[in-house]
Write an enzyme that holds these catalytic residues in place. Structure first.
Site, PDB file in Angstrom:
ATOM      1  N   SER A 279      38.814  63.240  49.663  1.00 55.28           N
ATOM      2  CA  SER A 279      38.886  62.612  50.984  1.00 55.28           C
ATOM      3  C   SER A 279      40.119  63.054  51.768  1.00 55.28           C
ATOM      4  O   SER A 279      40.033  63.334  52.972  1.00 55.28           O
ATOM      5  CB  SER A 279      38.871  61.085  50.841  1.00 55.28           C
ATOM      6  OG  SER A 279      39.945  60.635  50.032  1.00 55.28           O
TER       7      SER A 279
ATOM      8  N   SER B 183      48.925  56.818  55.487  1.00 56.24           N
ATOM      9  CA  SER B 183      47.917  57.743  56.041  1.00 56.24           C
ATOM     10  C   SER B 183      46.631  57.730  55.225  1.00 56.24           C
ATOM     11  O   SER B 183      46.392  58.633  54.425  1.00 56.24           O
ATOM     12  CB  SER B 183      48.492  59.166  56.056  1.00 56.24           C
ATOM     13  OG  SER B 183      49.056  59.496  54.791  1.00 56.24           O
TER      14      SER B 183
ATOM     15  N   SER C  84      42.573  51.069  50.586  1.00 55.04           N
ATOM     16  CA  SER C  84      43.465  51.395  49.471  1.00 55.04           C
ATOM     17  C   SER C  84      42.752  51.259  48.131  1.00 55.04           C
ATOM     18  O   SER C  84      42.370  50.160  47.721  1.00 55.04           O
ATOM     19  CB  SER C  84      44.690  50.483  49.495  1.00 55.04           C
ATOM     20  OG  SER C  84      45.432  50.624  48.309  1.00 55.04           O
TER      21      SER C  84
ATOM     22  N   LYS D 141      54.963  53.320  45.319  1.00 54.72           N
ATOM     23  CA  LYS D 141      54.271  52.294  46.118  1.00 54.72           C
ATOM     24  C   LYS D 141      52.872  52.039  45.573  1.00 54.72           C
ATOM     25  O   LYS D 141      52.335  50.936  45.714  1.00 54.72           O
ATOM     26  CB  LYS D 141      54.236  52.688  47.594  1.00 54.72           C
ATOM     27  CG  LYS D 141      53.557  54.016  47.912  1.00 54.72           C
ATOM     28  CD  LYS D 141      52.081  53.922  48.163  1.00 54.72           C
ATOM     29  CE  LYS D 141      51.472  55.288  48.419  1.00 54.72           C
ATOM     30  NZ  LYS D 141      50.007  55.242  48.574  1.00 54.72           N
TER      31      LYS D 141
ATOM     32  N   LYS E 162      50.253  62.140  45.692  1.00 54.39           N
ATOM     33  CA  LYS E 162      51.373  61.247  45.382  1.00 54.39           C
ATOM     34  C   LYS E 162      51.288  60.840  43.917  1.00 54.39           C
ATOM     35  O   LYS E 162      50.249  60.351  43.477  1.00 54.39           O
ATOM     36  CB  LYS E 162      51.317  60.004  46.281  1.00 54.39           C
ATOM     37  CG  LYS E 162      51.356  60.332  47.774  1.00 54.39           C
ATOM     38  CD  LYS E 162      51.030  59.133  48.633  1.00 54.39           C
ATOM     39  CE  LYS E 162      50.973  59.516  50.112  1.00 54.39           C
ATOM     40  NZ  LYS E 162      50.607  58.382  50.986  1.00 54.39           N
TER      41      LYS E 162
END
Length: 338
Positions: A11, A136, A252, A189, A106
């Site tokens: 994605s 983002s 998320s 995070k 990440k």
């Protein structure tokens, strides 16, 4: 106009391809999966991971890594963090000297505790490596919803090169030399977002979520500063910005996985239900190992690890956090004499 290849057809890779195409660049998308490339060639759409985002007809899709890397001005590495090392090793023989690679995933490598840019530099020493992070979600970037991110690189010229290629009216790009801080903020995070999702799954409210976000950024900042990062980085896009969006958004995957665990699902089942890579699960052990290496207290990250890998219940973890010994919020502040 630049010739750019996006390595990874998930994605985020697809969403960034939209940005690059909008800016008039020649875009090639590579995937190791023949079925993904067949789908893109047939439909110009990633129907499984980013449905509804249609890619332009002039985009190239390939499984040939040499074709994807040869004579490209920029390589965008967009594979999940767990595949960063293996993909970098495959790329190394075909990456040219001083070719710029920007990593957009990440995470941390559990076995080595290395960041993703450190892995790329180890596997592809001839490249110039940058990183991109910030609040983002691919679903919004693919729809050209205004988004702001930060690009980090050791050399300002490299950061500005990536900034100029990506920046447009809906995708604003800042730059920073604090590469390690950007990567730690982006990776850690996700671990805190798992905890935020667990709180949602338990039915807790805004007070709990705000506490997790605030104390979560305190943990991330403590560890980052101890490792040599700049404190201001964690007050920015890759720190509090990315943490807020990942803890709050319906997009998320980390929050969703945590929510399922809060509702009673075991971690493995929750990850299968999300159907995408839940980066926080893969970064949690590395985050805790780094905290212990640098002697930094990270109670939220510690409790997430207990839930993921030691069978602790989510509700018991909350009780452990709430019943910790009394603390000052920030040490070193001066009290008035009585």
């Amino acid at each position: 106009m630049a010739d750019v290849s996006v390595l990874g057809a998930g994605s985020w890779g697809i969403a960034l391809s939209v940005v690059l195409s909008e800016n008039g660049h020649n875009v090639t998308i590579w995937s190791i999966s023949e079925s993904e490339i067949d789908m893109l060639n047939t439909y110009h759409e990633q129907k499984e991971k980013l449905p509804g985002v249609i890619l332009p007809d002039d985009m190239t899709f390939t499984t040939d890594l040499r074709e994807a890397c040869h004579n490209k001005d920029l390589l965008v590495l967009a594979v999940p963090s767990v595949y960063t090392r293996s993909t970098s090793a495959l790329m190394s023989p075909v990456v040219e000297k001083d070719q710029v690679i920007v990593n957009v995933a990440k995470g941390l490598e559990e076995s080595s505790l290395m960041t993703l840019s450190q892995i790329i530099e180890e596997e592809i020493p001839q490249a110039k490596v940058a990183v991109m992070s910030g609040p983002s979600h691919a679903e919004e970037v693919g729809e050209k919803i205004p988004t702001t991110i930060v690009v980090g690189a050791k050399c300002k010229e490299t950061a500005e090169f990536v900034q100029n290629i990506f920046m447009n009216e809906f995708f604003r790009v800042y730059i920073s030399p604090d590469v390690l801080g950007i990567e730690l903020g982006g990776a850690l995070k996700n671990v805190v977002a798992l905890a935020a999702g667990m709180a949602d799954g338990l039915g807790y409210g805004d007070n709990t979520k705000a506490a997790l976000i605030t104390r979560g950024i305190a943990e991330i900042s403590r560890l980052g500063v101890k490792m040599g990062c700049k404190a201001v980085t964690f007050a920015g896009l890759t720190g509090i910005g990315d943490l807020v969006v990942t803890c709050e958004s319906r997009h998320s995957r980390n929050r969703k996985a945590g929510m399922l665990m809060g509702q009673g699902m075991d971690p493995d089942s929750a990850m299968k239900e999300v159907k995408m890579v839940v980066e926080g699960v893969y970064s949690a052990k590395a985050a805790l190992a780094l905290a212990r290496k640098y002697d930094v207290e990270v109670p939220i990250i510690e409790e997430v690890n207990e839930i993921l890998f030691a069978g602790a219940s989510v509700k018991d973890a909350v009780t452990e956090l709430m019943n910790r010994e009394k603390k000052e919020e920030y040490y070193g502040l001066q009290w008035q004499e009585t």
